[in-house]
Design a protein around this motif. Structure first.
Motif, PDB file in Angstrom:
ATOM      1  N   ARG A 272      24.410  37.192  58.206  1.00  0.00           N
ATOM      2  CA  ARG A 272      23.119  37.653  58.689  1.00  0.00           C
ATOM      3  C   ARG A 272      22.198  36.479  58.886  1.00  0.00           C
ATOM      4  N   THR A 273      22.173  35.662  57.816  1.00  0.00           N
ATOM      5  CA  THR A 273      21.200  34.581  57.831  1.00  0.00           C
ATOM      6  C   THR A 273      21.469  33.621  58.969  1.00  0.00           C
TER       7      THR A 273
ATOM      8  N   SER B 134      17.502  35.870  54.445  1.00  0.00           N
ATOM      9  CA  SER B 134      17.517  36.666  55.673  1.00  0.00           C
ATOM     10  C   SER B 134      16.229  37.454  55.828  1.00  0.00           C
TER      11      SER B 134
ATOM     12  N   ASP C 273      17.704  40.988  50.534  1.00  0.00           N
ATOM     13  CA  ASP C 273      18.118  39.609  50.354  1.00  0.00           C
ATOM     14  C   ASP C 273      19.255  39.455  49.373  1.00  0.00           C
ATOM     15  N   ARG C 274      19.785  40.555  48.977  1.00  0.00           N
ATOM     16  CA  ARG C 274      20.822  40.465  47.949  1.00  0.00           C
ATOM     17  C   ARG C 274      22.000  39.659  48.472  1.00  0.00           C
ATOM     18  N   PRO C 275      22.429  38.729  47.690  1.00  0.00           N
ATOM     19  CA  PRO C 275      23.517  37.867  48.175  1.00  0.00           C
ATOM     20  C   PRO C 275      24.847  38.592  48.164  1.00  0.00           C
ATOM     21  N   GLU C 276      25.026  39.418  49.167  1.00  0.00           N
ATOM     22  CA  GLU C 276      26.316  40.102  49.251  1.00  0.00           C
ATOM     23  C   GLU C 276      27.317  39.194  49.927  1.00  0.00           C
TER      24      GLU C 276
ATOM     25  N   GLN D  29      20.835  31.862  52.283  1.00  0.00           N
ATOM     26  CA  GLN D  29      19.958  32.944  51.856  1.00  0.00           C
ATOM     27  C   GLN D  29      18.691  32.937  52.688  1.00  0.00           C
TER      28      GLN D  29
ATOM     29  N   ARG E 282      20.064  45.166  57.571  1.00  0.00           N
ATOM     30  CA  ARG E 282      20.454  44.615  56.274  1.00  0.00           C
ATOM     31  C   ARG E 282      19.649  43.382  55.909  1.00  0.00           C
TER      32      ARG E 282
ATOM     33  N   LEU F 207      25.719  38.281  53.781  1.00  0.00           N
ATOM     34  CA  LEU F 207      24.400  37.655  53.746  1.00  0.00           C
ATOM     35  C   LEU F 207      24.395  36.371  54.548  1.00  0.00           C
TER      36      LEU F 207
END
Lengths: 432, 436
Positions: A55-56, A113, A45-48, A111, A41, A52
């Motif tokens: 992940r980051t 990732s 980079d979509r800010p889900e 943000q 994922r 997100l």
């Protein structure tokens, strides 16, 4: 959740599913590695919202562990995310990481990732990262001794808290610190001697125990495990975990090709960067003070050497001209001179190779397991204590010579500086 | 008094050296503690526990029943005790000469290796199943000694059995298990449980055996590392090519065609040049000290010196380039100092020796010499570094200090002591007053 493109690459023989395998192996081979989901994922980079950030931050932390050469459990490991992110940026920059976007990422882990994924892959491509990390965290089953000096002057970790902004000190304090240092060394030596004696005894008393014939006796770790079965249980578990990671690394090595193809696509989704002239010129944001100082020291040494050589050469050249100037210049003469020149060039070229090469000395690196054998027999890849002792003695002699030379230089220099003063008698301390 | 920045640097250097020493000392002391403990008599780590004849894992849900043993059980144990004692006595009589070639009946076949041993009563002192957590049936074969576990039934029970018998019962119960074990112990004197023989490494160390699970894991471990080493050297061409391609793509995507010089590389280069300096100097010494026999040799000597001079010039040139490439920018305020130095080539290594190699020694003396020399070399390394730092700091002070009064003399004296005598000796300065 996006779909990754299914790459069916005949050359790699990759079947659809090789990529998840590869990613899974990678994730298992890294210490507390993020789950494979995170890797996949991270590409997007979509800010889900929640995921997100997760992940980051997971990726920041992983990068921190990879880049920090200090063992886990150090004070650095418990730093806040921002601090870790900052250090990661700094470390990557000092290693020459090309992408500017990373340096501009916010450090709160909200943000970026994809950039982090790229950074991780960059590190993975440059060196055997999983193996190195495993080697670092390795369970030493034997009594280890490190022969080479690479770690000798390794950085002592974060600077001691007493980095007081001290004012000027008296030189006597410096003398006192020096004395304290000497004392500590002497303490070290005597403790070390005792430890060797004990170690040797333990090896002696447990000979014949080990299942591995080449080792022959137990090490302290193994004996300790027998004495304290609980600790032994822990040791066993750690060992088994290490085995699992080893298997994961091997699996990773077999399947990594697919990963690299995939990373190329990830890179392709990023917009090409423009080297902004204004924002970040070619700079190294952090140069260790020691590193800068070291450059200076080397420069000074080389300059001193240059001086010496210049004098020597002038002298010799003059002497030579005086002697040989009168001789004839026959053909055999010039042939002989040419031969000499070539020989010297070759010799010096070989000398230059000694430091030009990147690889370390021929001596084996890393820790060795101590084994006691009455006959002192050793296999070909093993070291014998007697040889190491010889090497160390010659090293010692070399270093002593260097130290003496430096001290002699100081003596001369000081004599020059103070000798001019009248009315003073300088009585050197009683000789050694 | 020394100027502030000079003081700071000197104190920082020395303190760093002191801290490094202290760290080493700490590690050594830790290790010493462990070694000393191993060489003393081993203590029992927890409560002995017996396992009722084979009921594996029956007591998981019943960790530590604090019940008292029933009289029935006690009696049975009593019988068992007597029977075992007798057996041991008999066996002891047979093997009076101390030879261990009897395979006792109670001995399980799975006992590892060599000559049959008179199963005897190991003293209780060696590590038993760690009962600290109350793990009931601790039948894990990782124990160093053959033990079995049952929920501890309280002290009363333990006192009933002699040291040896406990183990005997245990052994019988564990017959099918391949345990690691302490073989062939001299029997503890009869049934008196009070004064069990302590286990010392010196007397019984050679009887120890590693647990089977551990052996398996260890051999697996070394074979995996060896595999890793071999795949490393024969890395697939495709993978390497793919990696190189990826790195190049990264570089071009960032818009900078050539990778900039990184701090790590600058440092590495500086180290190389330092090595170059010492090698060149060594060579120069050799040439200068050799006495040329004839004009040919003299010519060669001259050429060599000139060649060395040229090389030094090249190195200096390279250093100037490096210096220019490094533009120091004031670092952002950071909670902690920047990351420590790039990993030395040793760890992981340019040529990583993934499987550990051996260092073979043959006597205590040899090992001690080896260790002492290692420390000496490390110490000399440090001393040389400190000497250079001191030279850089103190000599300028001595040469520029004005006026040259008593404080300056004190400084000179200290400088001489530190720089020329390693801080160990001090010279004396006499004022030679002109006779009035």
């Amino acid at each position: 959740m996006g779909r990754r493109r299914q790459r069916v690459d005949p050359a790699a023989g990759a079947r659809a599913g090789a990529l998840p395998e590869a990613i899974a192996a990678l994730s298992r081979s890294l210490p507390s590695g993020p789950s494979p989901e995170i890797f996949r994922r991270a590409k997007f980079d979509r800010p889900e919202a929640v995921t997100l950030a997760q992940r980051t931050s997971a990726l920041w932390q992983l990068l921190f562990r990879v880049l920090s050469p200090l063992p886990v459990g150090n004070a650095l490991a418990s730093l806040a995310l921002e601090a870790q992110a900052h250090l990661v940026k700094s470390a990557l920059c000092s290693q020459g990481y090309p992408r500017l976007a990373l340096a501009q990422l916010p450090e709160d882990g909200s943000q970026g990732s994809r950039e982090l994924l790229l950074a991780l892959s960059w590190l993975l491509a440059r060196g055997p990262v999983p193996e190195q990390m495993l080697a670092q965290a390795r369970v030493p089953l034997g009594d280890e001794m490190t022969v080479c000096q690479c770690e000798a002057l390794a950085s002592p970790g974060p600077p001691a808290p007493h980095m007081e902004a001290e004012g000027p000190v008296d030189v006597r304090r410096v003398q006192w610190l020096m004395g304290k240092l000497q004392f500590r060394w002497r303490q070290l030596v005597s403790s070390q001697q005792e430890q060797c004696a004990l170690l040797s005894k333990i090896h002696l008393y447990t000979r014949g125990c080990h299942s591995d014939q080449s080792l022959g006796h137990l090490s302290v770790t193994e004996a300790e495990m027998l004495r304290d079965p609980e600790g032994g249980q822990q040791l066993l578990q750690t060992l088994e975990r290490e085995n699992q990671r080893l298997e994961a690394v091997l699996a990773w090595r077999h399947t990594e090709l697919v990963f690299w193809r995939w990373m190329d696509t990830v890179l392709g989704t990023c917009a090409p960067e423009v080297p902004a002239a204004a924002s970040q010129p070619t700079f190294l944001p952090w140069v260790p003070e020691r590193g800068g100082g070291e450059l200076e020291l080397v420069v000074r040494e080389l300059q001193a050497l240059e001086e010496e050589l210049r004098e020597a050469v002038e002298r010799r050249r003059a002497a030579w001209e005086a002697k040989a100037g009168g001789c004839g210049r026959g053909p055999e003469w010039s042939a002989a001179r040419r031969a000499s020149r070539e020989a010297v060039e070759k010799e010096l070229g070989a000398l230059q190779q000694c430091w030009k090469q990147d690889s370390g000395p021929a001596r084996p690196h890393g820790p060795h397991r101590l084994v006691r054998r009455e006959d002192g027999a050793a296999g070909e890849r093993d070291l014998r204590a007697a040889e190491v002792i010889r090497t160390l003695r010659s090293q010692e002699a070399c270093l002593e010579a260097v130290l003496r030379r430096l001290q002699g230089q100081c003596r001369q220099e000081l004599a020059r500086l103070v000798g001019a003063l009248p009315g003073l008698i300088w009585i050197p301390p009683p000789g050694r | 008094m020394l100027p502030a920045d000079c003081s700071r640097r000197l104190v920082a250097e020395l303190q760093g050296a002191l801290d490094a020493c202290a760290q080493r000392q700490l590690q050594l002391e830790q290790s010493l503690r462990v070694c000393r403990r191993l060489l003393q008599a081993w203590e029992p780590t927890g409560t002995w526990a017996l396992k009722p004849p084979p009921g594996p894992e029956t007591n998981e849900e019943d960790p530590l029943p604090a019940c008292t043993p029933s009289p029935q059980d006690l009696k049975e144990l009593e019988f068992l005790t007597q029977a075992l004692e007798k057996a041991v006595r008999v066996r002891r009589g047979i093997t009076k000469a101390g030879e261990r070639d009897k395979a006792p009946s109670l001995k399980s076949r799975s006992i590892v290796t060599s000559p049959g041993t008179t199963a005897s009563a190991p003293p209780q002192s060696r590590g038993q199943a760690g009962q600290a957590g109350g793990h009931a049936s601790d039948t894990r074969p990782t124990k160093g000694l053959r033990q079995t576990a049952v929920p501890a039934k309280g002290h009363a029970e333990r006192r009933l059995l002699s040291v040896g018998d406990r183990t005997r019962v245990g052994m019988g119960a564990r017959a099918p298990r391949p345990g690691a074990g302490l073989r062939d112990q001299q029997m503890a004197p009869s049934a008196a449980p009070q004064a069990p023989e302590a286990f010392t490494l010196k007397e019984k160390g050679h009887l120890l055996r590693l647990p089977a699970a551990f052996r398996k894991a260890a051999s697996q471990n070394s074979s995996l590392w060896a595999q890793l080493g071999s795949t490393q050297t024969s890395d697939s061409m495709d993978a390497t090519a793919a990696k190189t391609q990826f790195l190049q793509n990264m570089q071009t995507a960032s818009g900078v065609p050539q990778p900039r010089l990184s701090a790590a590389e600058v440092e590495a280069e500086a180290g190389r040049l330092r090595k170059a300096c010492s090698l060149l100097r060594l060579r120069m010494r050799e040439e200068l000290s050799a006495a040329p026999m004839d004009w040919m040799q003299e010519y060669r000597c001259l050429l060599t010196l000139e060649g060395l001079q040229a090389m030094v010039g090249q190195c200096l040139h390279r250093l100037q380039e490096l210096r220019a490439a490094v533009v120091v920018q004031p670092p952002r305020p950071c909670p902690v100092e920047g990351p420590p130095r790039a990993s030395p080539s040793c760890r992981g290594g340019a040529e990583p020796a993934w499987s550990p190699q051996l260092l073979v020694y043959s006597s205590t003396q040899e090992l001690q010499t080896l260790a002492a020399l290692q420390l000496r070399v490390a110490m000399l390394d440090q001393q040389i570094h400190l000497e250079k730092v001191l030279m850089a700091e103190l000599l300028p002070l001595v040469s520029t200090a004005q006026p040259q009064g008593p404080p300056w003399l004190a400084l000179c004296r200290a400088a001489h002591s530190l720089l020329c005598e390693g801080g160990a000796r001090v010279l004396t300065i006499l004022r030679d007053e002109p006779a009035v």
